[in-house]
Design a protein around this motif. Sequence first.
Motif, PDB file in Angstrom:
ATOM      1  N   LEU A  67       0.831  -1.200   0.000  1.00 37.85           N
ATOM      2  CA  LEU A  67       0.000   0.000   0.000  1.00 37.85           C
ATOM      3  C   LEU A  67       0.871   1.257   0.000  1.00 37.85           C
ATOM      4  N   VAL A  68       1.914   1.258   0.823  1.00 36.17           N
ATOM      5  CA  VAL A  68       2.800   2.424   0.861  1.00 36.17           C
ATOM      6  C   VAL A  68       3.493   2.621  -0.480  1.00 36.17           C
ATOM      7  N   ALA A  69       3.928   1.519  -1.120  1.00 34.34           N
ATOM      8  CA  ALA A  69       4.596   1.627  -2.419  1.00 34.34           C
ATOM      9  C   ALA A  69       3.658   2.177  -3.484  1.00 34.34           C
ATOM     10  N   VAL A  70       2.397   1.713  -3.478  1.00 36.71           N
ATOM     11  CA  VAL A  70       1.430   2.206  -4.461  1.00 36.71           C
ATOM     12  C   VAL A  70       1.162   3.693  -4.269  1.00 36.71           C
ATOM     13  N   LEU A  71       0.987   4.105  -3.018  1.00 38.44           N
ATOM     14  CA  LEU A  71       0.726   5.527  -2.753  1.00 38.44           C
ATOM     15  C   LEU A  71       1.909   6.384  -3.159  1.00 38.44           C
ATOM     16  N   THR A  72       3.129   5.906  -2.903  1.00 34.49           N
ATOM     17  CA  THR A  72       4.321   6.668  -3.289  1.00 34.49           C
ATOM     18  C   THR A  72       4.417   6.808  -4.806  1.00 34.49           C
ATOM     19  N   THR A  73       4.117   5.709  -5.530  1.00 35.44           N
ATOM     20  CA  THR A  73       4.164   5.759  -6.995  1.00 35.44           C
ATOM     21  C   THR A  73       3.123   6.714  -7.549  1.00 35.44           C
ATOM     22  N   LEU A  90       3.796  10.057  -9.872  1.00 41.08           N
ATOM     23  CA  LEU A  90       3.173  10.279 -11.175  1.00 41.08           C
ATOM     24  C   LEU A  90       2.386  11.573 -11.203  1.00 41.08           C
ATOM     25  N   ALA A  91       1.701  11.866 -10.117  1.00 43.24           N
ATOM     26  CA  ALA A  91       0.933  13.118 -10.070  1.00 43.24           C
ATOM     27  C   ALA A  91       1.860  14.320 -10.155  1.00 43.24           C
ATOM     28  N   ALA A  92       3.017  14.237  -9.491  1.00 42.82           N
ATOM     29  CA  ALA A  92       3.947  15.369  -9.526  1.00 42.82           C
ATOM     30  C   ALA A  92       4.523  15.581 -10.915  1.00 42.82           C
ATOM     31  N   VAL A  93       4.732  14.463 -11.672  1.00 43.40           N
ATOM     32  CA  VAL A  93       5.324  14.587 -13.009  1.00 43.40           C
ATOM     33  C   VAL A  93       4.305  15.063 -14.024  1.00 43.40           C
ATOM     34  N   THR A  94       3.081  14.521 -13.939  1.00 43.70           N
ATOM     35  CA  THR A  94       2.081  14.804 -14.961  1.00 43.70           C
ATOM     36  C   THR A  94       1.197  15.991 -14.639  1.00 43.70           C
TER      37      THR A  94
END
Length: 227
Positions: free
Chosen positions: A66-72, A76-80
């Motif tokens: 769960l932590v890994a998914v939230l971090t990813t 992605l939100a920061a890049v896009t």
Amino acid sequence: MGKPDADGPGLPDLPPGWGRVVVPDDASALAAEAEQLRRELRETTRRATPPPWSRSPLALPLLILLVAVLTTLAGLAAVTWPRPARSTPDPAPTSYAPSTGRPLPALDLVDAGQSPVPLRGLVPSMILLVDGCPCPDEVATAAALVPAGVTLVTVAGDRPVRATPSTGAAVRPLADPAGGLRAFLHLPARPGAATALLVDRAGVLVRVVPEVHSAEDYRADLSRLAG
């Protein structure tokens, strides 16, 4: 009313640290203490019992996933995430300051046989830099206008470009493989255009035409070189 029984006959020995134990006649008198004791027992049991999800063998791997998914997702939100376009000012055009009023450098050019030719030994002269293009029309026009006593020189890049105008002065074709003359002028070659230098008897640059468009760019100064 209660009576002390710790020291009475028939009771087992109690720990000395408990002190004097009084047994009340009515058991309801101990209701408050019993309720408090039950609350303390429930609280202790609640604290000692782990939450149901922590007892599962998959709890820790699921938490890590769960932590890994939230971090990813956050990455992605920061890049896009759309950002406002930043306007960048147009770069200022590069300006060049031709070195008029200065003597020619002590450069040696080369002829068709790769023999050195001192540049200062050709004055007074009109020098056409034809490393941007052969420019035969400009060479022919200059040859028709160069007065007697003035040397017309063409300077190419790697090897001399021979030009034989039908009329006018002879042309001295030379080459500047090291690009020393361009470096002295701080003036790069421009494709499709010739550069004209007019040099007097003292070897001083009196006129620099970065791009020759017509004879009017240098006619007035050319007539004074032979004087």
